[in-house]
Design a protein around this motif. Structure first.
Motif, mmCIF file in Angstrom:
data_model
loop_
_atom_site.group_PDB
_atom_site.id
_atom_site.type_symbol
_atom_site.label_atom_id
_atom_site.label_comp_id
_atom_site.label_asym_id
_atom_site.label_seq_id
_atom_site.Cartn_x
_atom_site.Cartn_y
_atom_site.Cartn_z
ATOM 1 N N ARG A 1 11.663 4.275 8.426
ATOM 2 C CA ARG A 1 11.848 5.634 8.064
ATOM 3 C C ARG A 1 11.904 6.146 6.713
ATOM 4 N N PRO A 2 12.440 5.294 5.565
ATOM 5 C CA PRO A 2 12.213 5.487 4.338
ATOM 6 C C PRO A 2 10.763 5.252 3.728
ATOM 7 N N LEU A 3 10.205 4.480 4.439
ATOM 8 C CA LEU A 3 8.744 4.050 3.809
ATOM 9 C C LEU A 3 7.974 5.185 4.283
ATOM 10 N N ASP A 4 8.175 5.660 5.333
ATOM 11 C CA ASP A 4 7.280 6.906 5.817
ATOM 12 C C ASP A 4 7.542 8.171 4.822
ATOM 13 N N GLY A 5 8.719 8.134 4.471
ATOM 14 C CA GLY A 5 9.066 9.257 3.539
ATOM 15 C C GLY A 5 8.314 9.054 2.258
ATOM 16 N N MET A 6 8.318 7.624 1.818
ATOM 17 C CA MET A 6 7.683 7.427 0.530
ATOM 18 C C MET A 6 5.996 7.661 0.271
ATOM 19 N N LEU A 7 5.504 7.651 1.495
ATOM 20 C CA LEU A 7 4.164 8.078 1.751
ATOM 21 C C LEU A 7 3.874 9.473 0.995
ATOM 22 N N THR A 8 4.716 10.355 1.151
ATOM 23 C CA THR A 8 4.418 11.836 0.732
ATOM 24 C C THR A 8 4.885 11.774 -0.748
ATOM 25 N N GLY A 9 5.072 10.817 -1.493
ATOM 26 C CA GLY A 9 5.430 10.732 -3.096
ATOM 27 C C GLY A 9 6.719 10.705 -3.449
ATOM 28 N N ASP A 10 7.131 10.319 -4.577
ATOM 29 C CA ASP A 10 8.455 10.113 -5.009
ATOM 30 C C ASP A 10 9.449 11.133 -4.770
ATOM 31 N N GLU A 11 8.785 12.176 -5.341
ATOM 32 C CA GLU A 11 9.696 13.576 -5.450
ATOM 33 C C GLU A 11 10.090 14.099 -4.095
ATOM 34 N N SER A 12 9.114 13.991 -3.115
ATOM 35 C CA SER A 12 9.362 14.815 -2.072
ATOM 36 C C SER A 12 10.064 13.586 -1.231
ATOM 37 N N ALA A 13 9.988 12.594 -1.271
ATOM 38 C CA ALA A 13 10.815 11.278 -0.431
ATOM 39 C C ALA A 13 12.089 11.650 -0.944
ATOM 40 N N GLN B 1 0.831 -1.123 0.081
ATOM 41 C CA GLN B 1 -0.041 -0.011 0.008
ATOM 42 C C GLN B 1 0.943 1.164 -0.140
ATOM 43 N N THR B 2 2.086 0.978 0.709
ATOM 44 C CA THR B 2 2.851 2.306 0.581
ATOM 45 C C THR B 2 3.573 2.266 -0.712
ATOM 46 N N LEU B 3 3.904 1.155 -1.212
ATOM 47 C CA LEU B 3 4.589 1.303 -2.381
ATOM 48 C C LEU B 3 4.018 1.782 -3.660
ATOM 49 N N VAL B 4 2.812 1.395 -3.722
ATOM 50 C CA VAL B 4 1.938 2.029 -5.000
ATOM 51 C C VAL B 4 1.172 3.185 -4.562
ATOM 52 N N ARG B 5 1.131 3.818 -3.090
ATOM 53 C CA ARG B 5 0.371 4.766 -2.582
ATOM 54 C C ARG B 5 -0.947 4.472 -2.907
ATOM 55 N N ASN B 6 -1.709 3.234 -2.781
ATOM 56 C CA ASN B 6 -3.069 3.198 -3.383
ATOM 57 C C ASN B 6 -3.808 2.212 -2.240
ATOM 58 N N PRO B 7 -4.823 2.647 -1.393
ATOM 59 C CA PRO B 7 -5.438 1.942 -0.524
ATOM 60 C C PRO B 7 -5.890 0.471 -1.055
ATOM 61 N N LEU B 8 -5.994 0.260 -2.410
ATOM 62 C CA LEU B 8 -6.618 -1.105 -2.778
ATOM 63 C C LEU B 8 -5.545 -1.998 -2.991
ATOM 64 N N ALA B 9 -4.245 -1.526 -2.576
ATOM 65 C CA ALA B 9 -3.152 -2.561 -2.876
ATOM 66 C C ALA B 9 -3.012 -3.670 -1.826
ATOM 67 N N GLU B 10 -2.731 -4.926 -2.143
ATOM 68 C CA GLU B 10 -2.486 -5.899 -1.334
ATOM 69 C C GLU B 10 -1.554 -6.954 -1.694
ATOM 70 N N PRO B 11 -0.960 -8.080 -0.992
ATOM 71 C CA PRO B 11 0.122 -8.659 -1.624
ATOM 72 C C PRO B 11 0.082 -9.088 -2.717
ATOM 73 N N VAL C 1 14.533 6.379 -3.181
ATOM 74 C CA VAL C 1 13.364 5.889 -3.561
ATOM 75 C C VAL C 1 13.343 4.554 -4.603
ATOM 76 N N GLU C 2 14.289 4.748 -5.606
ATOM 77 C CA GLU C 2 14.199 3.512 -6.383
ATOM 78 C C GLU C 2 14.649 2.099 -5.872
ATOM 79 N N SER C 3 15.787 2.446 -4.885
ATOM 80 C CA SER C 3 16.415 1.266 -4.310
ATOM 81 C C SER C 3 15.311 0.683 -3.335
ATOM 82 N N VAL C 4 14.712 1.576 -2.829
ATOM 83 C CA VAL C 4 13.520 0.919 -1.733
ATOM 84 C C VAL C 4 12.442 0.479 -2.540
#
Lengths: 338, 294
Positions: free
Chosen positions: A218-230, A81-91, A237-240
């Protein structure tokens, strides 16, 4: 370790003891004496061999597999859900479960050359199928060092349909209609194949997954804000993203191989958890793990209780009980769901 | 709809409308209008084929499903798919009537057959008594009552003979009947299999299971600890196969005493006349000493 975590861990322990002691034939004290006998290296009376088989070789591995699978699906669901920033995401969004199903049906219904199928078991075939699916998705989504989330999602959906069609084709054209039912059972997701040997790989994969994800909190928290701001926050971002995909394949692949594609746990558990803990991954990940584990254990208990002596795939129960609960939660917490 | 029927009547030159139509109730309680002549018929499941041949109407059967292999006469007949139903192939055989199984066939298929003017008669076999009843019903319907009566009585005699042999046995072993080795499909409440096991001198441990085809747990089998395990595993089955899927079963009474047997599935899974033979086979492994009769 706050009070909540301790409380949940205690609940998990109590649930396991409850799960191995409930059922016809073997009484509660008898089950406890079997557990005590094994836990303290042969302390107490030697248990009745049948009770011993039932408690130690069937119920306990099954309860532990429920914890591992539920916990694993919980954390990977949160990570996706964090990776794709979409609430519908699942494993399963990356096509792993459909790929695993296709692999398993190819193997089980005898469509592979004998030389290959001799070297495989159903879990390995399922794992290989899942890996194939994710490799296709990954090679479509990534280009020039950048991984497009939109392409990842679309390719995941497309590959899932492709693998689903392949699995349906195999099952419907199977020369052996009796085996079809076994595949269907596995397809719905069930913990009935649990043994100590089956547990090992999912246990290792889920432990690695939990450890790595916690380190990435912590990096995951950052990614919630979007690729660029993370990126501007200093998150690689890309490695994570790559690490998350590798982890998701490893954990989901080994889980699906052991228990089939149990639905909804990975989708609803992280959402349910966030409505109590907030969005920081340091809290979401451990809570998703424990809540997912306990939820699946209780779902499996319900599946066992609904048809005594017979089996009901636990995937049916997770949907039947989990979804209404989730909808209520969704209605009560209008904010906080992306 | 009426136009289509009219068109069909004109095209086929059928004169059925002028005659008084015969109707009959099938085993599902459906009202079936019978054609004036029933000379060309098709079964829609292998068990129905066996019942039709047993009722003396085998010579009217003009085609069989791809799963059919008994009696040997069916090898020479054209084949069609029944799952999914190949309506075109059956229409092409120019049949007067089709016979379906309540267990296997979808009742919705009958609507499609009705639209092309082929009435479908559903047969339900849930008990051993149903077998001989169905044979007599089919004989009456197809004008072979005498042959059907003869075969039905032969089967009933055979069952009565078996019941007499096993009636006064001192012990009735507890029996688990499984459909396959890996996933533990079994027969639940209300199945004919429990009656077969009973006639063979045993007690079925799945007779109180609430669903029709329960999937048992390893735990259930361990706690019931049956004396004998039998299954439609095929005749080449070996005990090690079952143990490889269910390693915790090594301490079961049936395993320790090696009372585990595989049979040809046709004698147990096809609810037709050969179930009687299946019951005798079961008795042969449950009470080999008592079966040394004529």
């Amino acid at each position: 370790m706050n009070r909540w975590t301790v409380g949940l861990l205690a609940l998990a322990l109590v649930s396991v003891i409850f799960s191995v002691s409930i059922g016809r034939e073997v009484s509660f004290p008898e089950a406890l004496s079997v557990l005590r006998y094994h836990a303290v290296f042969g302390y107490g009376t030697i248990p009745d061999p049948i009770a011993d088989r039932i408690v130690w070789q069937l119920r306990l591995p099954r309860a532990l597999l429920a914890l591992i699978v539920g916990g694993g699906l919980g954390i990977i669901g949160a990570a996706m859900q964090t990776l794709v920033r979409n609430p519908l995401a699942e494993p399963y969004i990356l096509g792993i479960s459909s790929g695993a199903t296709a692999g398993a049906s190819l193997f089980y219904l005898g469509f592979l050359p004998p030389l290959i199928s001799k070297a495989l078991t159903m879990p390995i075939a399922a794992f290989a199928g899942g890996l194939c699916a994710i490799l296709i998705v990954y090679s479509v989504a990534g280009s020039r060092g950048h991984l497009s989330v939109a392409r990842l999602l679309l390719a995941g959906v497309a590959v899932a349909s492709l693998m689903g069609a392949l699995a349906s084709f195999i099952t419907l054209s199977s020369p052996d209609p009796d085996k079809l039912r076994s595949v269907l059972f596995w397809l719905l997701g069930s913990l009935h194949l649990a043994t100590w040997n089956v547990l090992i790989w999912p246990a290792i994969a889920v432990s690695i997954g939990l450890a790595v994800l916690l380190a990435l909190a912590r990096p995951l928290d950052g990614m919630l804000t979007g690729d660029e701001s993370a990126h501007s926050l200093g998150v690689p971002v890309e490695s994570v993203k790559r690490i998350l995909i590798v982890l998701a394949s490893l954990v989901t692949g080994s889980i699906v191989a052991a228990s089939g594609a149990i639905g909804f746990v990975g989708l609803i558990v992280p959402h349910a958890v966030r409505s109590f803990t907030g969005v920081t991954h340091r809290k979401v990940l451990p809570a998703s793990f424990i809540v997912g584990a306990i939820f699946l254990l209780w779902a499996d208990l319900a599946a066992r209780a609904l048809l005594p002596g017979a089996q009901l795939p636990v995937g049916i129960v997770t949907a039947l009980c989990g979804v209404p609960f989730f909808l209520i939660l969704l209605r009560r917490n209008r904010q906080g769901f992306g | 709809m009426r136009q289509i029927c009219l068109l069909l009547l004109i095209v086929t030159g059928c004169t059925a409308s002028s005659e008084r139509e015969r109707t009959i109730q099938d085993d599902m309680g459906r009202t079936v209008s019978l054609p004036s002549r029933i000379d060309r018929i098709v079964p829609l499941a292998p068990s129905i084929t066996e019942l039709l041949f047993a009722s003396g109407a085998g010579s009217k059967v003009v085609g069989v499903s791809a799963y059919d292999d008994f009696p040997t006469e069916v090898d020479a007949l054209p084949e069609y798919s029944v799952l999914p139903m190949d309506f075109e192939a059956i229409v092409a055989l120019d049949v007067d009537m089709a016979f379906a199984s309540e267990q296997v066939n979808n009742p919705k298929n009958a609507d499609t057959f009705a639209a092309v003017g082929i009435p479908v008669y559903f047969v339900a076999v849930n008990t051993l008594e149903d077998i001989t009843r169905a044979i007599r019903d089919l004989g009456d319907l197809l004008g072979t009552s005498e042959a059907a009566q003869g075969r039905a009585m032969q089967l009933e005699d055979s069952l009565a003979q078996l019941a007499a042999l096993t009636a006064n046995l001192p012990e009735k072993p507890e029996v688990l009947f499984l459909i396959e080795t890996a996933t533990l499909y079994a027969f639940g409440q209300g199945s004919y299999i429990h009656h077969m096991i009973d006639l063979a001198g045993g007690t079925s441990i799945t007779r109180t299971q609430s669903t029709r085809f329960p999937v048992l747990t390893d735990e259930f089998v361990l706690s019931e600890n049956p004396d004998v395990i039998v299954g439609s595993f095929g005749v080449e089955f070996e005990m090690s196969e079952l143990l490889s899927y269910h390693p915790t079963w090594d301490i079961l009474s049936a395993v320790v005493s090696e009372q585990i047997h595989g049979f040809d599935s046709d004698y147990y899974l096809r609810p037709g006349p050969r179930l009687v033979e299946g019951a005798w086979q079961l008795a042969g492994v449950l009470h080999p000493d008592a079966m040394t009769g004529p």
